[in-house]
Design a protein around this motif. Structure first.
Motif, PDB file in Angstrom:
ATOM      1  N   GLN A   1      81.587  50.453  60.937  1.00 42.68           N
ATOM      2  CA  GLN A   1      80.331  50.591  60.557  1.00 42.68           C
ATOM      3  C   GLN A   1      80.008  52.047  60.365  1.00 42.68           C
ATOM      4  O   GLN A   1      79.175  52.514  59.557  1.00 42.68           O
ATOM      5  CB  GLN A   1      79.191  49.913  61.234  1.00 42.68           C
ATOM      6  N   ASP A   2      80.289  52.875  61.095  1.00 44.57           N
ATOM      7  CA  ASP A   2      80.322  54.140  61.229  1.00 44.57           C
ATOM      8  C   ASP A   2      81.091  55.283  60.189  1.00 44.57           C
ATOM      9  O   ASP A   2      80.917  56.544  60.207  1.00 44.57           O
ATOM     10  CB  ASP A   2      80.236  55.079  62.473  1.00 44.57           C
ATOM     11  N   GLY A   3      82.134  54.604  59.469  1.00 47.38           N
ATOM     12  CA  GLY A   3      82.808  55.321  58.659  1.00 47.38           C
ATOM     13  C   GLY A   3      84.329  55.117  58.879  1.00 47.38           C
ATOM     14  O   GLY A   3      84.621  54.461  59.622  1.00 47.38           O
ATOM     15  N   ALA A   4      85.129  56.203  58.439  1.00 43.48           N
ATOM     16  CA  ALA A   4      86.470  56.080  58.652  1.00 43.48           C
ATOM     17  C   ALA A   4      86.848  57.447  59.481  1.00 43.48           C
ATOM     18  O   ALA A   4      86.715  58.510  59.070  1.00 43.48           O
ATOM     19  CB  ALA A   4      87.187  55.985  57.108  1.00 43.48           C
ATOM     20  N   VAL A   5      87.765  57.382  60.226  1.00 48.74           N
ATOM     21  CA  VAL A   5      88.239  58.263  61.075  1.00 48.74           C
ATOM     22  C   VAL A   5      89.517  58.499  61.048  1.00 48.74           C
ATOM     23  O   VAL A   5      90.428  57.370  61.247  1.00 48.74           O
ATOM     24  CB  VAL A   5      88.023  58.055  62.600  1.00 48.74           C
TER      25      VAL A   5
ATOM     26  N   LEU B   1      88.380  42.464  49.255  1.00 50.96           N
ATOM     27  CA  LEU B   1      88.916  43.632  50.081  1.00 50.96           C
ATOM     28  C   LEU B   1      87.871  44.570  50.842  1.00 50.96           C
ATOM     29  O   LEU B   1      86.922  44.616  50.271  1.00 50.96           O
ATOM     30  CB  LEU B   1      89.608  44.462  48.850  1.00 50.96           C
ATOM     31  N   ALA B   2      88.093  45.099  52.041  1.00 53.67           N
ATOM     32  CA  ALA B   2      87.382  45.949  52.743  1.00 53.67           C
ATOM     33  C   ALA B   2      87.515  47.214  52.189  1.00 53.67           C
ATOM     34  O   ALA B   2      88.551  47.945  51.729  1.00 53.67           O
ATOM     35  CB  ALA B   2      87.733  45.958  54.261  1.00 53.67           C
ATOM     36  N   VAL B   3      86.277  47.788  51.514  1.00 51.53           N
ATOM     37  CA  VAL B   3      86.182  48.987  50.862  1.00 51.53           C
ATOM     38  C   VAL B   3      85.278  50.028  51.660  1.00 51.53           C
ATOM     39  O   VAL B   3      83.974  49.592  51.966  1.00 51.53           O
ATOM     40  CB  VAL B   3      85.702  48.749  49.498  1.00 51.53           C
ATOM     41  N   TRP B   4      85.597  51.200  51.839  1.00 52.17           N
ATOM     42  CA  TRP B   4      84.796  52.302  52.427  1.00 52.17           C
ATOM     43  C   TRP B   4      84.900  53.396  51.121  1.00 52.17           C
ATOM     44  O   TRP B   4      85.839  53.755  50.775  1.00 52.17           O
ATOM     45  CB  TRP B   4      85.285  52.808  53.632  1.00 52.17           C
ATOM     46  N   ALA B   5      83.823  53.547  50.687  1.00 53.93           N
ATOM     47  CA  ALA B   5      83.411  54.441  49.606  1.00 53.93           C
ATOM     48  C   ALA B   5      82.155  55.175  49.506  1.00 53.93           C
ATOM     49  O   ALA B   5      81.210  54.971  50.219  1.00 53.93           O
ATOM     50  CB  ALA B   5      83.909  53.849  48.283  1.00 53.93           C
ATOM     51  N   GLY B   6      82.229  56.228  48.469  1.00 56.82           N
ATOM     52  CA  GLY B   6      80.722  56.877  48.223  1.00 56.82           C
ATOM     53  C   GLY B   6      79.949  56.300  47.554  1.00 56.82           C
ATOM     54  O   GLY B   6      78.891  56.721  46.949  1.00 56.82           O
ATOM     55  N   GLY B   7      80.031  55.049  46.904  1.00 56.45           N
ATOM     56  CA  GLY B   7      78.985  54.437  46.079  1.00 56.45           C
ATOM     57  C   GLY B   7      79.787  53.558  44.857  1.00 56.45           C
ATOM     58  O   GLY B   7      80.942  53.383  44.859  1.00 56.45           O
TER      59      GLY B   7
ATOM     60  N   VAL C   1      89.997  53.146  51.244  1.00 57.50           N
ATOM     61  CA  VAL C   1      88.926  54.265  51.939  1.00 57.50           C
ATOM     62  C   VAL C   1      89.104  55.712  50.853  1.00 57.50           C
ATOM     63  O   VAL C   1      90.079  55.864  50.541  1.00 57.50           O
ATOM     64  CB  VAL C   1      89.387  54.952  53.152  1.00 57.50           C
ATOM     65  N   SER C   2      87.762  55.736  50.436  1.00 59.72           N
ATOM     66  CA  SER C   2      87.666  57.128  49.561  1.00 59.72           C
ATOM     67  C   SER C   2      86.514  57.792  49.815  1.00 59.72           C
ATOM     68  O   SER C   2      85.468  57.203  50.146  1.00 59.72           O
ATOM     69  CB  SER C   2      88.105  56.535  48.157  1.00 59.72           C
TER      70      SER C   2
ATOM     71  N   SER D   1      81.685  55.343  53.268  1.00 58.28           N
ATOM     72  CA  SER D   1      80.978  54.375  53.744  1.00 58.28           C
ATOM     73  C   SER D   1      81.063  52.973  53.380  1.00 58.28           C
ATOM     74  O   SER D   1      81.780  52.593  52.400  1.00 58.28           O
ATOM     75  CB  SER D   1      79.331  54.579  53.664  1.00 58.28           C
ATOM     76  N   PRO D   2      80.886  52.023  54.216  1.00 63.15           N
ATOM     77  CA  PRO D   2      81.038  50.580  54.273  1.00 63.15           C
ATOM     78  C   PRO D   2      80.220  50.117  53.016  1.00 63.15           C
ATOM     79  O   PRO D   2      78.983  50.137  53.243  1.00 63.15           O
ATOM     80  CB  PRO D   2      80.982  49.846  55.391  1.00 63.15           C
ATOM     81  N   ILE D   3      80.922  49.572  51.827  1.00 61.60           N
ATOM     82  CA  ILE D   3      80.311  49.000  50.974  1.00 61.60           C
ATOM     83  C   ILE D   3      80.570  47.374  50.590  1.00 61.60           C
ATOM     84  O   ILE D   3      80.031  46.934  49.405  1.00 61.60           O
ATOM     85  CB  ILE D   3      80.422  49.858  49.500  1.00 61.60           C
ATOM     86  N   THR D   4      81.393  46.999  51.323  1.00 61.23           N
ATOM     87  CA  THR D   4      81.653  45.700  51.000  1.00 61.23           C
ATOM     88  C   THR D   4      81.458  44.838  52.222  1.00 61.23           C
ATOM     89  O   THR D   4      81.409  45.266  53.255  1.00 61.23           O
ATOM     90  CB  THR D   4      83.236  45.380  50.426  1.00 61.23           C
ATOM     91  N   PRO D   5      81.199  43.505  52.360  1.00 61.21           N
ATOM     92  CA  PRO D   5      80.950  42.788  53.497  1.00 61.21           C
ATOM     93  C   PRO D   5      82.225  42.877  54.432  1.00 61.21           C
ATOM     94  O   PRO D   5      82.021  42.770  55.520  1.00 61.21           O
ATOM     95  CB  PRO D   5      80.473  41.243  52.961  1.00 61.21           C
TER      96      PRO D   5
END
Length: 238
Positions: A179-183, A137-143, A121-122, A39-43
């Protein structure tokens, strides 16, 4: 080096939502392309859509003789992996879905920014979140989690096939994240999926206009023969 065609393709994908991509990929028979737990966790992640080739990083569960602070200085380490990342790539990290140890921290993110990496992304958790946020850095993660990676994970290698969030990711597959995650888009399907997705966005934009004008949904979404003909006429005029 990125080709002019790839630049054009990636630019087109920045205008396509991950929701649209999952629908297009579903129609192609691919149901398992959305990375669970990312999920997106950074601005930077929340405010834009990013597209890039996957640079894969693999962890396995911690083994006490290997998962040590000393391993961070090994030639096979997360630090060494970052030095192999090319500008514009998206680092995709298989963290086994671990949420109580941070697989990555602020100093690693800062170096990735210097190397021009587009995003991280993780399915796992990052640590040093205040510092991570400061890198941009743009980060998508689990928390987030305070303990270091070696508390729960052993680093293995980079640029191998991995499983991230239940999705098989191969090096150089394409990742689109918003915003909906990573595909994931399989590399071999990139051009076809992009063309279909761009057309789907165009169609749905026209449908939204019809809905806002008061049209009812049956026969419009998805369009039946009558509405399809109206849409095709609209395309010819535009």
């Amino acid at each position: 080096m990125t080709s002019p065609q790839e630049v054009k393709t990636f630019e087109a994908l920045t205008r396509v939502t991950t929701a649209t991509l999952t629908t297009v990929l579903l129609k192609k028979g691919l149901r398992n392309v959305w990375i669970r737990g990312a999920s997106p966790i950074t601005p930077g992640a929340k405010g834009k859509r990013v597209v890039g080739r996957a640079f894969t990083v693999r962890f396995v569960p911690a083994r006490e003789d290997l998962a040590t602070p000393e391993s961070w200085s090994s030639p096979k380490s997360t630090r060494a992996a970052i030095e192999q990342m090319s500008a514009g790539c998206i680092a995709v990290v298989d963290a086994n879905g671990v949420k109580d140890a941070g697989f990555w921290g602020d100093i690693l993110c800062a170096r990735m920014v210097q190397r021009g990496v587009a995003a991280l992304v993780s399915d796992g958790a990052v640590r040093d979140i205040t510092g991570v946020l400061s890198t941009g850095l743009a980060v998508w993660a689990g928390g987030t989690a305070a303990p270091p990676s070696v508390a729960r994970l052993t680093f293995v290698d980079w640029q191998q096939p991995i499983g991230c969030g239940g999705v098989a990711v191969f090096p150089d597959d394409v990742i689109v994240a918003d915003q909906d995650g990573a595909v994931l888009i399989p590399a071999a399907l990139l051009d076809e999926v992009t063309a279909l997705a761009v057309e789907q966005e165009r169609l749905e934009g026209w449908i939204m206009g019809e809905v806002e004008a008061g049209a009812s949904l049956p026969g419009l979404y998805p369009p039946g023969a009558e509405h399809r003909a109206r849409y095709e006429a609209h395309k010819r005029r535009s």
